[in-house]
Design a protein around this motif. Structure first.
Motif, PDB file in Angstrom:
ATOM      1  N   UNK A 238      -0.785  -3.817 -12.475  1.00 23.98           N
ATOM      2  CA  UNK A 238      -0.643  -5.208 -12.906  1.00 23.98           C
ATOM      3  C   UNK A 238       0.718  -5.453 -13.558  1.00 23.98           C
TER       4      UNK A 238
ATOM      5  N   UNK B 195     -10.305  -4.240  -4.216  1.00 24.05           N
ATOM      6  CA  UNK B 195     -11.043  -4.657  -5.420  1.00 24.05           C
ATOM      7  C   UNK B 195     -12.164  -3.661  -5.736  1.00 24.05           C
TER       8      UNK B 195
ATOM      9  N   UNK C  75      -8.951   1.215 -11.358  1.00 23.89           N
ATOM     10  CA  UNK C  75      -8.508   0.464 -12.531  1.00 23.89           C
ATOM     11  C   UNK C  75      -9.390   0.900 -13.701  1.00 23.89           C
TER      12      UNK C  75
ATOM     13  N   UNK D 169     -10.804  -0.686  -7.267  1.00 30.00           N
ATOM     14  CA  UNK D 169     -10.354  -0.975  -8.638  1.00 30.00           C
ATOM     15  C   UNK D 169     -11.500  -0.875  -9.635  1.00 30.00           C
TER      16      UNK D 169
ATOM     17  N   UNK E 237      -4.604  -0.436 -11.454  1.00 26.66           N
ATOM     18  CA  UNK E 237      -4.865  -0.595 -12.874  1.00 26.66           C
ATOM     19  C   UNK E 237      -3.743  -1.267 -13.651  1.00 26.66           C
TER      20      UNK E 237
ATOM     21  N   UNK F  47       0.888  -1.171   0.000  1.00 26.78           N
ATOM     22  CA  UNK F  47       0.000   0.000   0.000  1.00 26.78           C
ATOM     23  C   UNK F  47       0.910   1.200   0.000  1.00 26.78           C
TER      24      UNK F  47
ATOM     25  N   UNK G 144      -0.765 -10.419  -3.053  1.00 28.71           N
ATOM     26  CA  UNK G 144      -2.239 -10.355  -3.129  1.00 28.71           C
ATOM     27  C   UNK G 144      -2.582  -9.435  -4.301  1.00 28.71           C
ATOM     28  N   UNK G 145      -3.162 -10.008  -5.350  1.00 31.55           N
ATOM     29  CA  UNK G 145      -3.328  -9.265  -6.604  1.00 31.55           C
ATOM     30  C   UNK G 145      -4.257  -8.057  -6.468  1.00 31.55           C
ATOM     31  N   UNK G 146      -5.169  -8.055  -5.509  1.00 28.22           N
ATOM     32  CA  UNK G 146      -6.113  -6.932  -5.357  1.00 28.22           C
ATOM     33  C   UNK G 146      -5.379  -5.604  -5.206  1.00 28.22           C
ATOM     34  N   UNK G 147      -4.268  -5.630  -4.485  1.00 33.19           N
ATOM     35  CA  UNK G 147      -3.557  -4.382  -4.224  1.00 33.19           C
ATOM     36  C   UNK G 147      -2.837  -3.862  -5.470  1.00 33.19           C
TER      37      UNK G 147
ATOM     38  N   UNK H  46      -4.315  -4.674  -8.707  1.00 37.19           N
ATOM     39  CA  UNK H  46      -5.460  -4.304  -9.549  1.00 37.19           C
ATOM     40  C   UNK H  46      -5.954  -2.902  -9.197  1.00 37.19           C
ATOM     41  N   UNK H  47      -5.798  -2.528  -7.922  1.00 36.93           N
ATOM     42  CA  UNK H  47      -6.249  -1.203  -7.486  1.00 36.93           C
ATOM     43  C   UNK H  47      -5.435  -0.086  -8.138  1.00 36.93           C
TER      44      UNK H  47
ATOM     45  N   UNK I 155      -2.068 -14.790  -4.433  1.00 30.53           N
ATOM     46  CA  UNK I 155      -3.371 -14.804  -3.771  1.00 30.53           C
ATOM     47  C   UNK I 155      -4.357 -14.085  -4.684  1.00 30.53           C
ATOM     48  N   UNK I 156      -5.102 -14.889  -5.474  1.00 27.45           N
ATOM     49  CA  UNK I 156      -6.016 -14.297  -6.459  1.00 27.45           C
ATOM     50  C   UNK I 156      -7.475 -14.684  -6.189  1.00 27.45           C
TER      51      UNK I 156
END
Lengths: 307, 307
Positions: free
Chosen positions: A84, B117, B126, B120, A80, A24, A72-75, A77-78, A104-105
Motif C-alpha cells: 500500500x 484480494x 496482508x 491478501x 500488505x 505482478x 488496481x489496488x488489489x495487487x 493490498x496483496x 480501481x478500488x
C-alpha cells in the motif's frame, strides 16, 4: 470538473486509452528484482519496491502517450502495508508526471462506511486520486458519499456491466423488461445529472466491459452523458471494433483500459526478442502506442475520431 | 472448517453476537487521545494509534463475552498507511485474545483480481483473518477465488440483503418472480454446498440486514445451511425480536453484529454518568452483556435457545 480535466488530457494526448497499473512480481524484469532482493531482507518488501520501480519505468515510458493510469489496488493490498505504500508512491509519481489517476478500488458499503472510503480516496485521507470505481449493489445511499466529491473535482465510475463471464449471473437478470445493468445505467444517469461539465459529460461515469459490445451499444443509448471506463480490451478479448460502440458520435464518451496487454508487453513473443532486459520499457511504450493507434483507427473508420 | 470454529466459540461464550470494531476518533476517550497527541507529531498517526489503544481496551473488555469481532476496514483505510497498520495490529490483538476475526471488507472483482484480494486477507499476504465479507455483483467467477479458501479453514459472508434503506434499489428488484436478494441467496446456497461442516452449516454465509425481518424469514427458508451475519441491530434500528428470524430452529445459523451500539456505549446517556473517563470500557462491557442477554432472551421466548 474531473470529467473536463479527463477530456482535456484525452484531447492533448489524442488518446482515449488508459493503462492499468496492475503489477505482478512475475511481470517485473529480473534486473529490477535482483536489485531489491539485495536491498531488503523481507521478500514482501523487496517484491513491493521492485514493483514500484517497475511502475515508474512504465509511467516514464507512457507519460507522453496516455492521459491517465488505472492502478488496481488489489495487487497492492496483496503485498500488505509495503504494497500500500507502493500504491501511494505510484499514485504520487503518476500525478507528478502529469497523469490523471483513476484508482480501481470497487468499494461499496452503507452510507457512513462509504463516507470513510470516500474520505480515504477522494478526500485524500489515505491518498488523493482523481476518480475511483464504485460497486452499486447497495444502492443510492451507498453512492452519494462518493458523488458528493464530484463538486470537488473528483469523479467516480460505477460498475454497470463488468467484463467477466459471470457478470451474467446478476447483471443480466431481467426485471420489468430491463436487464439489471440497464437499471443500474438509469440510476447512474440520474446520479450524474448534477455533475455535468462543460463538455456535456458527467463526472459520474460507468464501467462497461469491452467483452459485451452489444450491451455497450445499448447502454450508450441509456446514458448519453456518462463517460464509460471500459476494461476488457486486449488480454480479455475485447477488440478496437468492439469498443467503438462505447463512444458517442462526437468521438468522446469512453476511455479504454488495458492492463496486462501493456504492462506485460515485454513478455510477449511479439516484443521479447526485440527489447531485451533493460529495454523492456520500450516494449511497453510500443504496446501503448499500438493500442492508441488501434483504437483511433477504428474510431476513424466509424467517423468518430474527435481530434 | 471455519464455520465449526465459529459455532464452537458461540457455544463456549453462549453468545451469538459480534462486536463491530469500527473506530472513529470521536468515540475515543480524551485521556487516550491526549496520550497519543503528545507521542506523535502527525495528526493521522496520533489518531490512528489512539484508535488502536481504544480497540485494545474494547477487546479486553469483551473478550470473555463475545466469540468474535468484526473490524470494518473502511475506518482504517480512512487513516491511510497508519490506519492499516492499526487494522493489522487490531486483528493480531483480537486473535491473541482468542477471538475470531470477521473482517468487513466487502471486496469484489473479476477472477484474477479477486484472487489477489483473497490472498491478501485469507491467504495472509496482508493480514490473515478468519473470514471476510464479499460483494456478489460480479457473479460466480468473482466469488470462487474466495470460496477456495474455505478448504483452508476460512469463511466468507456474501452480501444478499444489506441493512441500508437504498438496498431496495437493486436488491429488491423482481426477476422471474424472485427478488434479486433471493436469487443471490440461491447462489450462496449453491456456492456453499461444498463447504458444509460438522454442524450442518457452510463456511459460505450471507449478510442479511436486521432491518428487514420479513426478508430474513424468507431467506432463512432459501438457505437452510448458510450462516447469516446480521448487521443493523441496535444503532441502525433492528431489535432482538427482529433478529430471531435469522436463526434456525436449532438455535444456530446467525451471528448478530452491533458496532456503534457497543463501542460508543460510553457516550450514551444511559452509561455516561455511571462510567467516567478511564472506566469507559465498563460501559462497553455492559452494553455487550446486555446485547447478549437481549438476543438470548428473545431466542428463549421463541424456543430457539441452543445452550
Amino acid at each position: 470538473m474531473f470529467i473536463d480535466q479527463l477530456i482535456k488530457k484525452i484531447k492533448e494526448k489524442k488518446n482515449p486509452s488508459v493503462v492499468g497499473l496492475d503489477p505482478r512480481i512475475e511481470f517485473v524484469p529480473q534486473f529490477i528484482k535482483d536489485k531489491y532482493t539485495e536491498m531488503y531482507k523481507t521478500e514482501n518488501k523487496s517484491a513491493a519496491y521492485a514493483m514500484l520501480e517497475y511502475n515508474k519505468f512504465i509511467i516514464d515510458a507512457i507519460k507522453d502517450i496516455v492521459p491517465c493510469v488505472k492502478p488496481q489496488i488489489a495487487f497492492y493490498e496483496a503485498y500488505g502495508i509495503e504494497g500500500l505504500e507502493v500504491f501511494k508512491e505510484t499514485v504520487k509519481y503518476a500525478k507528478e508526471n502529469g497523469l490523471l489517476v483513476l484508482a480501481d478500488v470497487k468499494r461499496g458499503d452503507i452510507g457512513s462506511t462509504a463516507k470513510a472510503y470516500a474520505q480515504a480516496y477522494l478526500g485524500g485521507c489515505f491518498i488523493e486520486v482523481d476518480s475511483i470505481t464504485v460497486n452499486p449493489y447497495l444502492g443510492e445511499d451507498s453512492i452519494t458519499p462518493f458523488t458528493e466529491y464530484c463538486d470537488l473535482n473528483k469523479g467516480i465510475f460505477i460498475l454497470a456491466k463488468t467484463s467477466n463471464k459471470s457478470s451474467e449471473d446478476l447483471q443480466d437478470l431481467i426485471s420489468e423488461d430491463k436487464r439489471i445493468y440497464e437499471i443500474v445505467a438509469e440510476h447512474i444517469k440520474k446520479w450524474g445529472e448534477k455533475y455535468i461539465g462543460d463538455n456535456g459529460y458527467s463526472s459520474v461515469g460507468a464501467v462497461i466491459g469491452a467483452t459485451y459490445p452489444e450491451v455497450m451499444k445499448r447502454l450508450r443509448e441509456v446514458m448519453k452523458n456518462a463517460y464509460f471506463l471500459v476494461p476488457g480490451y486486449g488480454a480479455q478479448g475485447g477488440t478496437a471494433l468492439d469498443v467503438v460502440h462505447s463512444f458517442n458520435e462526437d468521438g468522446l464518451g469512453a476511455i479504454i483500459n488495458s492492463s496486462r496487454g501493456i504492462i506485460a508487453a515485454h513478455l510477449k513473443d511479439k516484443y521479447k526478442d526485440k527489447y531485451k532486459d533493460e529495454e523492456f520499457y520500450l516494449a511497453i511504450r510500443q504496446a501503448a502506442i499500438e493500442m492508441r493507434d488501434d483504437i483511433n483507427n477504428a474510431l476513424e473508420k466509424n467517423n468518430k475520431l474527435y481530434y
